[in-house]
Design an enzyme around this catalytic site. Structure first.
Site, PDB file in Angstrom:
ATOM      1  N   HIS A 149       0.803  -1.219   0.000  1.00 23.36           N
ATOM      2  CA  HIS A 149       0.000   0.000   0.000  1.00 23.36           C
ATOM      3  C   HIS A 149       0.840   1.274   0.000  1.00 23.36           C
ATOM      4  O   HIS A 149       0.326   2.362   0.311  1.00 23.36           O
ATOM      5  CB  HIS A 149      -0.969   0.013   1.181  1.00 23.36           C
ATOM      6  N   ASP A 167      -7.625   3.908   9.093  1.00 18.13           N
ATOM      7  CA  ASP A 167      -8.958   3.829   8.494  1.00 18.13           C
ATOM      8  C   ASP A 167      -9.120   2.590   7.628  1.00 18.13           C
ATOM      9  O   ASP A 167     -10.234   2.114   7.423  1.00 18.13           O
ATOM     10  CB  ASP A 167      -9.232   5.076   7.657  1.00 18.13           C
ATOM     11  N   GLU A 180     -13.413  12.253  13.256  1.00 20.54           N
ATOM     12  CA  GLU A 180     -12.788  12.614  11.991  1.00 20.54           C
ATOM     13  C   GLU A 180     -13.678  13.647  11.298  1.00 20.54           C
ATOM     14  O   GLU A 180     -14.678  14.104  11.843  1.00 20.54           O
ATOM     15  CB  GLU A 180     -12.551  11.389  11.085  1.00 20.54           C
TER      16      GLU A 180
END
Length: 539
Positions: free
Chosen positions: A115, A179, A290
């Site tokens: 990632h 997340d 958030e």
């Protein structure tokens, strides 16, 4: 002998620090490094396969996957991929490369779930270590009974989503998350691991009790905040520069069962930030805070209805989002089954103190797993449409609290006139609750905002969703930060010259360089960060 050894190390680091690695930057469309980069002879890789006694496997075929990452902009082909089944496999590989000395040019990069955004986990003509292979060969060990500080002892190649599922069997879970959970432990700990729980528990690097690390000499070191603490704090947020994390003890807490997941909208940015800052300053508010920016989004509230219940449907139907810059506060309250009514009362009391638009209150009740794994649901939908494996020119900034209003006025609605290319996250964290001994770099102020531009580019486009257009927007945002002296720092940073890295680390640069001297003196590890370049000659 010791003096001569220190002299050798100093000479090597002078060579490393003196290299102009900016000229070796790989273009976003190139599959090859510049000709100045070292290309190892096939005999070098062959000697690795012959001389290393491995529990796992070193492969020189089918290595193209290791030249690809989530950013989908850099493609640097390695010479081999190691699939370790033990820590000694990684240690043996690095020690062998270290013993080859500086003239070999061979480098090693750990790769988790792939990632990375800018080729950070790639190693051109080097060896990529597939950390998920290590994760699959090692079990998680939960230490709960009789522990004043319960933890899970886990491979760095394990995915956070797997820790979640396994931990719930014991009624426990890590305190801090990202997340997106389909990432490896070693990958997030090498950066920071920030999300909506960080205001309370700090990032993931603050919730580690012990690490096992293979340094750039091949030494296997166990470290904590008291034992080998310099290495412990160095590798946490250290961008893979001082060692490969192979195992970690992660802090646990009792896991909730359910989540009240809430979204509300603001038109006024000052009210939005004031409410966010109020929420993160309290120990008895929500468990997750958030937010995100929405610019010129059509039918926004109708899109939410598929997952959320609207408290005032009539008034919500009259709310129009087209042509507006809006700010969404996203909050969550965790609870156990049977506590829904009392949780609703607490939420009502907390919401009464906020200044959001009351017609935009949307609430959903979901399981803890469903909430934490919410991004994966979007991933699956995008994969079905062929829109996941596209370039992701993300830009993640840490903006001081005192500068966030100036930042917003210059960027939202000016540089960015819509948010159709991907979400823009924005939320504050309080560094005073963090451990600041790690390698992670943050703004000087205690409270700062994470602002994440999570764009996706369409490969064949030449319009506003093209890679070049989004990159130009990113450059304009960075220019604003510099010209307005906003004192921002990049999270998941990427620079092309060492001078830029020096400015990024600021007063921490000398410590960072000293740790490189100490733990990876030949600059073998994680070349894709482009901080140090391995010296390929010796004086």
């Amino acid at each position: 002998m010791l003096k001569r050894s220190n002299l050798v190390v100093n000479i090597l680091m002078a060579l490393i620090l003196g290299c102009d690695f900016g000229r070796n930057r790989i273009s976003s469309t190139s599959n090859f490094a510049a000709s100045t980069m070292y290309i190892p002879h096939h005999a070098t890789i062959a000697s690795l396969t012959e001389r290393l006694k491995l529990d796992g496997e070193l492969r020189i075929d089918n290595v193209h996957h290791a030249a690809k990452d989530f950013g989908n902009r850099y493609s640097l082909l390695p010479a081999a991929v190691l699939y370790p089944k033990s820590v000694s496999d990684i240690s043996s590989l690095i020690n062998y490369v270290f013993q080859m000395g500086p003239t070999s040019g061979l480098m090693v990069a750990p790769r988790g779930h792939g990632h990375s955004l800018e080729g950070q986990a790639q190693a051109y003509q080097g060896v990529v270590v597939n950390m998920e292979s290590l994760g699959k060969s090692q079990e998680m060990q939960f230490h709960i009974k009789g522990e004043t500080r319960p933890f899970v002892d886990v491979s760095a190649g394990a995915l956070w989503i797997d820790i979640l599922h396994e931990g719930l069997r014991y009624g426990m879970a890590p305190k801090s998350w990202t997340d997106y959970l389909h990432l490896t432990v070693g990958g997030t700990l090498s950066n920071a691991g920030i999300s909506g729980q960080a205001f309370r528990h700090g990032p993931q690097i603050n919730n580690v009790y012990q690490l096992e690390v293979v340094t750039g000499t091949g030494q296997v070191v166990t470290c904590t905040d008291e034992m080998n603490s310099d290495l412990f704090y160095g590798v946490l947020g250290g961008l893979g520069q001082f060692g490969i994390i192979t195992r970690a003890h992660i802090s646990l807490e009792p896991a909730p069962k359910m989540v009240k997941w809430i979204r509300v909208l603001y038109v006024d940015f000052a009210a939005f930030t004031e409410d966010q800052e109020q929420l993160i300053s309290s120990n008895s508010s929500f468990d997750y805070v958030e937010g995100f920016v929405l610019i010129n989004r059509t039918g926004l509230l109708n899109n939410w209805r598929s997952s959320f219940n609207c408290k005032d449907p009539v008034q919500a139907s009259r709310f129009f989002s087209e042509g507006k810059t809006l700010f969404c506060l996203e909050i969550a309250k965790y609870f156990k089954e049977g506590d829904a009514e009392t949780t609703d009362q607490k939420i009502e009391g907390l919401l009464s103190k906020l200044n959001y638009n009351e017609s935009t209150l949307f609430i959903s009740e979901v399981s803890y797993v469903e909430f934490l794994d919410r991004v994966h649901v979007s991933e699956l939908k995008l994969q079905e449409k062929g829109l996941w494996d596209v370039p992701h020119p993300w830009l993640n900034l840490l903006v001081p609290k005192s500068k966030i209003h100036k930042f917003a006025s210059e960027v939202f609605g000016k540089i960015l006139t819509d948010t159709s290319n991907g979400p823009i996250l924005i939320y504050p964290v309080d560094k005073s609750r963090w451990n600041t001994k790690t390698s992670m770099v943050t703004p000087k102020e205690d409270v700062f905002y994470l602002v994440a531009f999570l764009s996706s580019a369409m490969p064949s486009s030449t319009g506003k969703d093209s890679l070049e257009y989004i990159l130009s927007q990113n450059r304009r945002i960075l220019d604003v930060c510099e010209t307005a002296n906003l004192e921002t720092k990049q999270y998941l940073p990427h620079y092309s010259t060492q001078e830029e890295w020096k400015r990024h680390f600021g007063s921490q640069w000398e410590v960072f360089v000293r740790r490189k001297f100490t733990y990876d003196p030949l600059a073998i590890l994680t070349p894709g960060q482009r901080i140090f370049q391995k010296a390929t000659s010796f004086l």
